[in-house]
Design a protein around this motif. Structure first.
Motif, PDB file in Angstrom:
ATOM      1  N   THR A 243       0.833  -1.196   0.000  1.00 15.33           N
ATOM      2  CA  THR A 243       0.000   0.000   0.000  1.00 15.33           C
ATOM      3  C   THR A 243       0.872   1.252   0.000  1.00 15.33           C
ATOM      4  O   THR A 243       0.837   2.044  -0.941  1.00 15.33           O
ATOM      5  CB  THR A 243      -0.936   0.009   1.219  1.00 15.33           C
ATOM      6  OG1 THR A 243      -1.708  -1.197   1.220  1.00 15.33           O
ATOM      7  CG2 THR A 243      -1.860   1.205   1.190  1.00 15.33           C
TER       8      THR A 243
ATOM      9  N   ALA B  12       6.256  -0.607  -2.022  1.00 14.48           N
ATOM     10  CA  ALA B  12       6.128  -1.486  -3.180  1.00 14.48           C
ATOM     11  C   ALA B  12       6.937  -2.747  -2.938  1.00 14.48           C
ATOM     12  O   ALA B  12       8.163  -2.680  -2.788  1.00 14.48           O
ATOM     13  CB  ALA B  12       6.628  -0.776  -4.442  1.00 14.48           C
TER      14      ALA B  12
ATOM     15  N   ARG C  48       6.114   3.789  -2.198  1.00 15.01           N
ATOM     16  CA  ARG C  48       5.521   3.999  -3.511  1.00 15.01           C
ATOM     17  C   ARG C  48       5.667   5.465  -3.899  1.00 15.01           C
ATOM     18  O   ARG C  48       5.679   6.356  -3.052  1.00 15.01           O
ATOM     19  CB  ARG C  48       4.041   3.626  -3.496  1.00 15.01           C
ATOM     20  CG  ARG C  48       3.762   2.145  -3.470  1.00 15.01           C
ATOM     21  CD  ARG C  48       2.306   1.903  -3.793  1.00 15.01           C
ATOM     22  NE  ARG C  48       1.939   0.508  -3.760  1.00 15.01           N
ATOM     23  CZ  ARG C  48       2.097  -0.343  -4.775  1.00 15.01           C
ATOM     24  NH1 ARG C  48       2.646   0.081  -5.901  1.00 15.01           N
ATOM     25  NH2 ARG C  48       1.702  -1.599  -4.666  1.00 15.01           N
TER      26      ARG C  48
ATOM     27  N   ASP D 279      -4.159  -3.776   0.392  1.00 16.72           N
ATOM     28  CA  ASP D 279      -3.871  -4.335  -0.927  1.00 16.72           C
ATOM     29  C   ASP D 279      -4.143  -5.822  -1.045  1.00 16.72           C
ATOM     30  O   ASP D 279      -4.244  -6.338  -2.146  1.00 16.72           O
ATOM     31  CB  ASP D 279      -2.409  -4.086  -1.301  1.00 16.72           C
ATOM     32  CG  ASP D 279      -1.457  -5.007  -0.561  1.00 16.72           C
ATOM     33  OD1 ASP D 279      -1.582  -5.125   0.670  1.00 16.72           O
ATOM     34  OD2 ASP D 279      -0.597  -5.625  -1.218  1.00 16.72           O
TER      35      ASP D 279
ATOM     36  N   VAL E  51      -5.228  -0.509  -2.983  1.00 17.47           N
ATOM     37  CA  VAL E  51      -4.168   0.148  -3.761  1.00 17.47           C
ATOM     38  C   VAL E  51      -3.534  -0.913  -4.643  1.00 17.47           C
ATOM     39  O   VAL E  51      -3.049  -1.936  -4.139  1.00 17.47           O
ATOM     40  CB  VAL E  51      -3.124   0.799  -2.842  1.00 17.47           C
ATOM     41  CG1 VAL E  51      -2.026   1.455  -3.666  1.00 17.47           C
ATOM     42  CG2 VAL E  51      -3.790   1.824  -1.936  1.00 17.47           C
TER      43      VAL E  51
ATOM     44  N   ASP F 289      -1.385  -1.966  -8.565  1.00 17.73           N
ATOM     45  CA  ASP F 289      -0.704  -1.611  -9.810  1.00 17.73           C
ATOM     46  C   ASP F 289      -1.482  -2.098 -11.014  1.00 17.73           C
ATOM     47  O   ASP F 289      -1.394  -1.521 -12.087  1.00 17.73           O
ATOM     48  CB  ASP F 289       0.700  -2.232  -9.836  1.00 17.73           C
ATOM     49  CG  ASP F 289       1.596  -1.658  -8.757  1.00 17.73           C
ATOM     50  OD1 ASP F 289       2.033  -0.504  -8.909  1.00 17.73           O
ATOM     51  OD2 ASP F 289       1.863  -2.353  -7.759  1.00 17.73           O
TER      52      ASP F 289
ATOM     53  N   ALA G 157      -1.927   2.634  -8.072  1.00 12.35           N
ATOM     54  CA  ALA G 157      -0.732   2.982  -7.298  1.00 12.35           C
ATOM     55  C   ALA G 157      -0.077   4.261  -7.797  1.00 12.35           C
ATOM     56  O   ALA G 157       0.464   5.036  -7.007  1.00 12.35           O
ATOM     57  CB  ALA G 157       0.268   1.824  -7.335  1.00 12.35           C
TER      58      ALA G 157
END
Length: 803
Positions: A520, A523, A640, A715, A732, A734, A749
């Motif tokens: 979250t 990464a 992130r 996440d 959250v 990608d 993200a």
């Protein structure tokens, strides 16, 4: 230029670091790979680029600035598709000369993707037709089953950078086209047809034409209008009749109640006027009202209907797993595994059922526990469904069937709780409006009828129907779906994808924000690779990089990429031990890279300058060179992009003289990074580590019991309970095609830095700029939100507003 004429790749040039990848457009942060004079962020992108040029499809790169998606995933195994039973479950149609399959391709993101994929018949022999469903990121392929295997089709897609995402739920057909809106579309079609014809037949009334001149033909026109109104009233409008009746039975407010009253009043008044011959009635208005109301419903459903919020735990598991039967392995559906069966799990794959390891393994439990550090387990250790196998393949003996696994029980508890809580809080703003409006309208209509009753029943009926027609909140029912639907669409463009408009309304009431850490704010697998220990000589660094380059472990790949910027010696006698490390010879050094025990720390041989020499359990990748123990490499968690700005922005948000939000961190990780996280959160914020999924849920519920409105950001499935219980739960991610259990929405993200602006979008009482290109203006009147969305003029800063 065709890529068959392209020269082989060259050694990396470190001056190209940060240059955009020629395939996907991402910056080449690690060692860039070269082909001709072009840089690539990874070997997958380079391979896709080369293949596209070999096929003569260079125009793919001319259509968009960033046409390709990063091709960094590990090559997936699709051989199980050749199993007759499993392959048949994926097909939508099959005959001797044609088969149809539909794949979900997360990498689809632009017109170049559509252009390339729909040209597959030109470069893949056996493909007959290719059709992209862009909104759903799906590709429908028609192919000749005698000329092309289904697995070969999937491999070909993977080679050009569009690896199909196939999971266990796909074999049930549950992830195919969602037909839940089909009844609404049919009702909309019937309403449009009938409304158009009723209005056409009503033209003489609009022109104040004398019907007596038409003679008997006019009676036919009247009965045609009545006949056309019946399908609209009892079929297309049935959604409002049913909704109003259910709301009355349950005693809950609903804007459909006054709408149904207005429809009933229009119908009664129109039939009375037509039959009594006192007027043409209002059947055209009735038909138009229902038609446009249905358009509003369809528009709103279409805005937020493309994300997969309704998947169950089966969507997380692979479509097939290899079952060991003697000396052979056969692909089976995970549901078919029984206690006592042995499954063969390859690196990168998910263990679908609880069981016992038949060999050592290194497992990642991040998705179900939140712990970012992988676990190293020995033979006979118990493992749980949902763990991902790292490095080497392993055999696991099943203890519990899939439906009885830990992951299934965790999902069932969280999903049931989340569903009930979400239903309880789904009171729309229009329904809150109707709570006071509906009794007021009924009372007003009764009072007006009573007042005019002395003038005669006919006059009183006119007044009653007039009040109900005029008071019908059709304007609100039409405005709300379009205004809120456009709001969802603009938020979608800014990277926040909400499940429904209810989540948008609840954003305005949040006062407490709870964050997960791994996945979250940080990464997984990224970050700074920091070396601790004595300074290494250039030839020592080169030897370590040479041996690391022979391993597929993510940290080994990082070491080889960051330390391999010189000519590397040849590595020999390389051996890799699952869950321990890799060893080999390079130059004049015997190199060992791995855990503290594997490298020899704690054995008394450690160099005095080596860090943590007496703590073999300390984290990091340890080095040994010819028996000397110089130090270790530590992968520091990477925030992130935008995480720091997001936290600072929400801390600065004010409500009067006090902070608008209080912040908390609930992480399944150990407390090793508490000091690092403490620097990001305000003084006095609650930071808890080693928190289980159930403890996260209990904390959210405790905050709500204290009267707080909680927003949860997570996440993984370990956050599912907390996401469901929170007033607003945002995942959250990608990849927007992923698995979002119990979430009210998904925050991309890359948009994490916009979080303060996205949260301030909820109140709609002031203009907020989210990315410099668009804003929102709002007016709040009596609990009803009326908003206008403004599009900023990038050059001059002006705005053109659309109400």
């Amino acid at each position: 230029m065709r890529a068959s004429a392209l020269p082989p790749s060259k050694p990396a040039d470190q001056t190209l670091r940060g240059q955009a990848c020629a395939h996907c457009g991402d910056p080449c942060d690690a060692r860039p790979l070269l082909l001709e004079d072009k840089a690539f962020c990874c070997s997958g992108c380079r391979t896709a680029f080369q293949l596209i040029h070999e096929l003569g499809l260079e125009d793919y790169y001319a259509l968009n600035e960033r046409p390709g998606a990063p091709v960094r995933q590990t090559a997936k195994d699709y051989s199980w598709m050749d199993d007759p039973v499993l392959g048949a479950r994926l097909l939508r149609f099959r005959s001797s000369s044609r088969a149809v399959v539909q794949f979900r391709l997360p990498a689809i993101h632009c017109s170049s993707c559509v252009w390339l994929l729909e040209r597959m018949p030109q470069f893949v022999p056996g493909v007959l037709e290719a059709r992209v469903h862009f909104g759903r990121r799906e590709l429908e392929l028609h192919y000749h089953p005698e000329q092309l295997a289904l697995s070969a089709l999937a491999v070909q897609l993977q080679r050009i950078g569009y690896a199909p995402d196939i999971n266990r739920a796909d074999l049930d057909g549950k992830q195919k086209r969602n037909k839940s809106n089909d009844p609404l579309i049919k009702r909309l079609g019937v309403a449009g047809f009938c409304a158009g014809n009723i209005m056409l037949l009503s033209f003489p009334d609009y022109l104040d034409w004398d019907p007596a001149s038409a003679g008997p033909m006019w009676d036919l026109v009247i009965w045609l209008k009545i006949g056309l109104s019946l399908p609209i009233l009892f079929y297309s409008g049935s959604v409002y009749w049913k909704s109003a009746w259910l709301a009355l039975r349950r005693g809950v407010p609903s804007v459909d109640i006054p709408i149904a009253l207005g429809m009933a009043a229009l119908t009664v008044r129109s039939f009375y006027d037509i039959i009594a011959g006192t007027g043409p009635g209002y059947l055209d208005s009735l038909a138009g009202l229902i038609f446009f109301l249905l358009i509003g419903r369809w528009f709103q459903d279409r805005i937020y209907g493309f994300l997969s919020f309704q998947r169950d735990y089966k969507s997380f598991f692979p479509a097939a797993v290899l079952k060991v039967e003697g000396q052979t392995r056969r692909p089976v559906v995970p549901d078919e595994l029984l206690p006592g069966d042995v499954m063969f799990i390859r690196p990168g794959e998910i263990i679908p059922a609880d069981g016992v390891l038949l060999g050592p393994a290194r497992l990642d439990y991040h998705f179900i526990t939140g712990e970012s550090e992988p676990e190293i387990l020995a033979t006979s250790a118990r493992v749980y469904g949902g763990a991902r196998v790292l490095e080497s393949p392993v055999e696991v003996q099943v203890e519990k069937a899939l439906a009885s696994s830990y992951l299934a029980s965790l999902w069932d508890r969280d999903a049931l709780r989340g569903q009930s809580q979400r239903q309880a809080r789904m009171t729309r703003i229009t329904d809150r409006f109707s709570r006071a409006f509906t009794p007021f309208v009924i009372a007003l209509a009764a009072l007006a009828t009573a007042f005019w009753w002395p003038a005669g029943p006919a006059r009183a009926l006119e007044i009653l129907t007039a009040v109900l027609i005029v008071a019908c909140p059709c304007g609100l029912a039409l405005a709300a779906p379009f205004a809120l639907g456009h709001a969802l669409r603009f938020l979608d463009g800014a990277g926040l994808h909400l499940r429904d408009t209810g989540a948008l309304e609840r954003l305005a009431r949040l006062d407490t924000l709870v964050f997960d850490k791994t996945g979250t704010l940080t990464a997984p697998g990224q970050g700074l690779l920091r070396y601790e220990g004595r300074e290494l000589k250039p030839d020592e660094r080169a030897a370590v990089a040479a041996v690391a380059a022979c391993s597929a472990h993510p940290l080994s790949v990082r070491i080889a990429g960051e330390w391999g910027d010189v000519l590397l010696p040849t590595a020999s006698d390389v051996r890799e031990e699952a869950g321990a490390g890799v060893s080999g010879s390079a130059g004049q050094y015997r190199v060992r890279i791995g855990s503290a025990v594997f490298a020899g720390y704690g054995s008394g041989r450690a160099n005095s300058s080596a860090p943590h020499r007496d703590n073999p359990s300390a984290r990091g990748v340890y080095l040994a060179l010819n028996g000397d123990l110089p130090g270790r490499l530590v992968l520091e968690p990477a925030l992130r992009s935008g995480a720091r700005a997001a936290l600072q922005g929400v801390m600065q948000a004010r409500k009067g003289a006090v902070p608008r939000y209080s912040l908390e961190l609930l992480s399944g990780d150990k407390a090793m990074e508490q000091e690092h996280m403490r620097a990001l959160f305000p003084q006095g914020a609650v930071l808890r580590f080693g928190v289980s999924p159930f403890e996260k849920l209990e904390r959210v519920e405790a905050l709500q019991a204290e009267g707080h409105h909680v927003g949860m950001f997570g996440d993984g499935l370990n956050d599912a309970g907390a996401l469901a219980a929170a007033d607003v739960g945002l995942a959250v991610a990608d990849d927007l095609s992923g698995y979002f259990p119990a979430a009210d929405g998904v925050l991309h993200a890359r948009s994490l830095g916009r979080l303060p602006a996205l949260l301030s979008y909820g109140p709609l009482h002031a203009r907020r700029r989210l990315d410099g290109h668009w804003g929102v203006h709002g007016l709040q009147c009596g609990g009803v939100v009326v908003c206008s969305l403004g599009v900023a003029d990038a050059a001059g800063g002006g705005h053109s507003d659309a109400a």
